[in-house]
Scaffold this active site. Sequence first.
Site, PDB file in Angstrom:
ATOM      1  N   HIS A 124       0.820  -1.218   0.000  1.00  0.00           N
ATOM      2  CA  HIS A 124       0.000   0.000   0.000  1.00  0.00           C
ATOM      3  C   HIS A 124       0.852   1.265   0.000  1.00  0.00           C
ATOM      4  CE1 HIS A 124       0.748   0.668   4.295  1.00  0.00           C
ATOM      5  NE2 HIS A 124       0.263  -0.524   4.584  1.00  0.00           N
ATOM      6  N   CYS A 141       2.469  -4.939   6.705  1.00  0.00           N
ATOM      7  CA  CYS A 141       2.318  -4.717   5.264  1.00  0.00           C
ATOM      8  C   CYS A 141       3.623  -4.243   4.639  1.00  0.00           C
ATOM      9  CB  CYS A 141       1.232  -3.667   5.025  1.00  0.00           C
ATOM     10  SG  CYS A 141      -0.411  -4.205   5.535  1.00  0.00           S
TER      11      CYS A 141
END
Length: 166
Positions: A124, A141
């Site tokens: 992301h 992430c």
Amino acid sequence: MKRRTFTFGATAALAVAGCSSSNRFQTYRGPEVTSVVVNKGARSLYLLHHTEILKGYNVRLGFAPEGHKEYEGDGRTPEGTYVINRRNPNSEFHLSLGISYPNREDVARAAALGKKPGGDIFIHGQPLTYRPKGGDWTAGCIAVKNPEIEKIYAMVRDGTPITLRA
């Protein structure tokens, strides 16, 4: 005179706003991205067409980057081979591509520890609500800059394998 000044100022403001707006959803017409490789130790992500590197990016990882993710909340980024399995155009992190973590082995490993494996692992962009101050900061992430996730989002298709290495 005031009306002319206002009209000129308003026109200039609109022109500048139009020039600075960015389309998050880019188009990609190059070679197919056949795999994504993340080298956690080097903090790098590569988009490959077979053995050719198409693009490379610097990344930020989970706040506890050493080792494979074992359970929800451990701050680690997974290691192993997964697939890109979803995309979120309305992400809290500009744009995001989902990674198929956890797999069966991940679920079993966490269960053996009496824990949940976690999930929602993504590649992301930057958060919309706060700005991290450098270093590894995600909950597990892989983070890149917003202009970079726009390119990655356009280039990588669902079903693309992703390998995360120590």
